[in-house]
Write a protein that holds these residues in place. Sequence first.
Motif, mmCIF file in Angstrom:
data_model
loop_
_atom_site.group_PDB
_atom_site.id
_atom_site.type_symbol
_atom_site.label_atom_id
_atom_site.label_comp_id
_atom_site.label_asym_id
_atom_site.label_seq_id
_atom_site.Cartn_x
_atom_site.Cartn_y
_atom_site.Cartn_z
ATOM 1 N N GLN A 146 3.698 16.930 5.052
ATOM 2 C CA GLN A 146 4.668 16.058 5.733
ATOM 3 C C GLN A 146 6.039 16.101 5.047
ATOM 4 O O GLN A 146 7.057 15.824 5.665
ATOM 5 N N MET A 171 18.978 13.009 4.552
ATOM 6 C CA MET A 171 17.512 12.925 4.523
ATOM 7 C C MET A 171 16.816 13.958 5.410
ATOM 8 O O MET A 171 15.667 14.308 5.169
ATOM 9 N N SER A 172 17.515 14.442 6.438
ATOM 10 C CA SER A 172 16.879 15.451 7.286
ATOM 11 C C SER A 172 16.797 16.795 6.567
ATOM 12 O O SER A 172 16.130 17.720 7.037
ATOM 13 N N THR A 202 7.337 3.022 -6.990
ATOM 14 C CA THR A 202 5.961 3.472 -6.794
ATOM 15 C C THR A 202 5.092 3.056 -7.983
ATOM 16 O O THR A 202 3.979 3.412 -8.081
ATOM 17 N N TYR A 259 10.365 14.568 0.429
ATOM 18 C CA TYR A 259 9.978 13.757 -0.740
ATOM 19 C C TYR A 259 8.494 13.424 -0.678
ATOM 20 O O TYR A 259 7.963 13.050 0.366
ATOM 21 N N PRO A 275 14.698 10.424 7.680
ATOM 22 C CA PRO A 275 16.098 10.073 7.988
ATOM 23 C C PRO A 275 16.218 8.873 8.936
ATOM 24 O O PRO A 275 16.766 8.973 10.024
ATOM 25 N N GLU A 333 13.105 7.988 -7.919
ATOM 26 C CA GLU A 333 13.311 6.885 -6.966
ATOM 27 C C GLU A 333 14.786 6.510 -6.843
ATOM 28 O O GLU A 333 15.236 6.125 -5.761
ATOM 29 N N ASN A 391 0.824 -1.224 0.000
ATOM 30 C CA ASN A 391 0.000 0.000 0.000
ATOM 31 C C ASN A 391 0.855 1.271 0.000
ATOM 32 O O ASN A 391 0.333 2.368 0.135
ATOM 33 N N LYS A 392 2.151 1.073 -0.134
ATOM 34 C CA LYS A 392 3.119 2.161 -0.316
ATOM 35 C C LYS A 392 3.283 3.081 0.903
ATOM 36 O O LYS A 392 3.895 4.127 0.811
ATOM 37 N N SER A 393 2.718 2.683 2.032
ATOM 38 C CA SER A 393 2.919 3.510 3.230
ATOM 39 C C SER A 393 4.377 3.428 3.690
ATOM 40 O O SER A 393 4.846 4.306 4.417
ATOM 41 N N MET A 414 16.280 9.113 -4.625
ATOM 42 C CA MET A 414 15.902 8.877 -3.228
ATOM 43 C C MET A 414 16.407 7.537 -2.698
ATOM 44 O O MET A 414 16.104 7.164 -1.556
ATOM 45 N N SER A 415 17.147 6.801 -3.527
ATOM 46 C CA SER A 415 17.668 5.468 -3.144
ATOM 47 C C SER A 415 16.568 4.469 -2.832
ATOM 48 O O SER A 415 16.787 3.503 -2.097
ATOM 49 N N LEU A 416 15.385 4.705 -3.360
ATOM 50 C CA LEU A 416 14.330 3.700 -3.188
ATOM 51 C C LEU A 416 14.616 2.525 -4.108
ATOM 52 O O LEU A 416 14.288 1.382 -3.804
ATOM 53 N N ARG A 448 16.819 1.565 6.773
ATOM 54 C CA ARG A 448 15.971 0.379 6.654
ATOM 55 C C ARG A 448 16.256 -0.598 7.802
ATOM 56 O O ARG A 448 15.369 -1.333 8.218
ATOM 57 N N ALA A 454 5.942 10.962 -2.804
ATOM 58 C CA ALA A 454 5.813 9.943 -3.855
ATOM 59 C C ALA A 454 4.575 10.229 -4.696
ATOM 60 O O ALA A 454 3.658 10.923 -4.258
ATOM 61 N N ALA A 455 4.566 9.671 -5.904
ATOM 62 C CA ALA A 455 3.429 9.893 -6.806
ATOM 63 C C ALA A 455 2.141 9.390 -6.173
ATOM 64 O O ALA A 455 1.087 9.997 -6.312
ATOM 65 N N GLU A 456 2.217 8.276 -5.493
ATOM 66 C CA GLU A 456 1.048 7.778 -4.766
ATOM 67 C C GLU A 456 1.506 7.087 -3.498
ATOM 68 O O GLU A 456 2.645 6.664 -3.394
ATOM 69 N N GLY A 457 0.580 6.981 -2.555
ATOM 70 C CA GLY A 457 0.916 6.331 -1.284
ATOM 71 C C GLY A 457 1.765 7.252 -0.426
ATOM 72 O O GLY A 457 1.670 8.465 -0.525
ATOM 73 N N GLY A 458 2.582 6.615 0.417
ATOM 74 C CA GLY A 458 3.452 7.409 1.277
ATOM 75 C C GLY A 458 2.769 7.910 2.537
ATOM 76 O O GLY A 458 3.349 8.692 3.279
ATOM 77 N N LEU A 459 1.536 7.442 2.759
ATOM 78 C CA LEU A 459 0.817 7.866 3.963
ATOM 79 C C LEU A 459 0.162 6.659 4.630
ATOM 80 O O LEU A 459 -0.171 5.685 3.960
ATOM 81 N N LEU A 514 6.798 4.150 2.041
ATOM 82 C CA LEU A 514 7.495 5.318 1.490
ATOM 83 C C LEU A 514 7.550 6.459 2.501
ATOM 84 O O LEU A 514 8.449 7.295 2.450
ATOM 85 N N PHE A 515 6.579 6.475 3.413
ATOM 86 C CA PHE A 515 6.598 7.500 4.471
ATOM 87 C C PHE A 515 7.875 7.347 5.290
ATOM 88 O O PHE A 515 8.589 8.317 5.542
ATOM 89 N N ILE A 536 12.163 -0.489 -3.970
ATOM 90 C CA ILE A 536 10.759 -0.213 -3.642
ATOM 91 C C ILE A 536 10.321 0.937 -4.536
ATOM 92 O O ILE A 536 10.654 2.094 -4.294
#
Lengths: 267, 294
Positions: free
Chosen positions: B146, B79-80, A267, B84, A115, B49, A105-107, B52-54, A118, B86-91, A109-110, A265
Amino acid sequence: MKYLHIFNFEVKRSYKIFIWWTIAWVLMILMLLPFYNTFSTQGQEFAQVYQSLPDAFKVAFNLNELSLSTISGYINTELMELLELFSCFFGLYLGSRSIQKEINNKSILFLLSKPVSRTKIFLAKVDSIFLLSVASNAILMLFLGFGVIFFTDADAPVKYLAYSFVVLMLMFTLYYALGILLGVIKDGGTIAIGAIVIIVTFMFNIMSKISDSADFLKYLTPYHYLDLGPVVSGQSIAIENIFFILIIALGLFVLGFRVFTNRDIDT
Amino acid sequence: MADSFLEVKNLTKNYGNGKGAIDISFSLNSGEIVGFVGPNGAGKSTTMEMIMSLINPDRGSRKILGEEINDRSDIQKVMSRVGYLAAEGGLYEDLTGKQIFNYAEKLYGIESNGEFEKLATELQLDINKKVKALSLGNKKKVGIIQAIIHQPDLLILDEPTSGLDPLIQQQILNIIKDFSSKGRTVFLSSHNLAEVQSVCDRVIMIKDAKIIFDDKTESIINENGKEIRLINPPKIILDRIRNVLQDESIKESGTEIVLTVKRLHPILKILMEYEFEDFYIEKPSLEKRFINLY
């Protein structure tokens, strides 16, 4: 500090499911214990019933004259084997949910856009579930111990409960680790695959006890290494068996960790 | 502080069949708002991505806020100072906006100063509602807040306004402009070229996984001059214009004649001479410049 924030967050997200899990088993304990006195006074009669059962069946399900006439035998037969099996499924479910769900669900990414490494994310998630599991199993064993004192004429089987706690934790941890590993490798079908593993290893245990020709299967199932049957008879679980399962669980965690920290990971 | 806020060199993730991002190189400077445009699947998200090293690039290097990013652990150092979206999600859908902002503040290690409440009020966002109960536009608002809650030096936004109505788009663009006015750098991807034109100082275009264009927005717009649209002009005017302009600068579009000119004055002089007033002048848009590249 950031680890602690994620840890607290994960504990808050998961504690409710553990509360319901614990309540469900407490109710189960409450339903079973009051009947123990009746069973224990009829030990001889049960022994006769068991004698009429096929030997293989008795061995497979740890049924003997101690099964219902002693408190540890009664708990083991009526509760612990079921609890052990369900703990495997519960661990698997939580393991596959903890990271895979967040990836799907891509959460995740939050967290990954903050900082925090993983490694911290992984450890905080694992540790939070482990802590809740320790708490839940400890409560269950304590409740069981006090339940025996309150509802039966027997003494609390401290040694049996201590071993049960260890076995439940190891089983939960083993399948939790498997759930995490499958969850970070695959995007779906984790629970189905894990459930097959649980059922197959459970069947291996039974088959190895029923048939001499299938005896070798016992080496492929954690139920053999963590069999509580001997504890009911006053023996112990070999420490090397405990370490063996612990090492396998740790191995699965390390593999899951490696895959999670290296996987893309997107998107 | 390093001059270049973000520098990528030959960054590559090749999924085959022209998918991914290949040999992506550019750098972003302080205070710039840079638009990253391109068709669907061109490689915009893949590039972001990788930054952002994703996802791990196959090759290439990236430097964020002066820090060389060789592996995932390196990005933690910056990162501090990076935001960033994301196009979708991230919450987390089962949390309220307020809970998400509080959690973000803790993870960034900053004290809550009520900044997010101020922003939420400006954006008419109810922070006490669970994210899953919010509309797409309000979810984007939560995502933006955020991402900037810690006042980062570099903000990377993957399609921040896609799927939003014009009013919310404008609100979000205003936040981005305001954010950048404080000397911070914004890198945003978008399909909406009009939006990019209105907010970005520079445009980078990616197509089939490769960058095909990188220039200042103003230069791109002015490159081809301006357009004068004449409505049913008399033949005599057209003949006079043909003496001044080359044929390729004159196009018919229904009842209109479209003239593309570098200088307005010679054409306007002809039009005034014949007292012809049925015309209007348009500044060429990015959309017109790039539409043939899509």
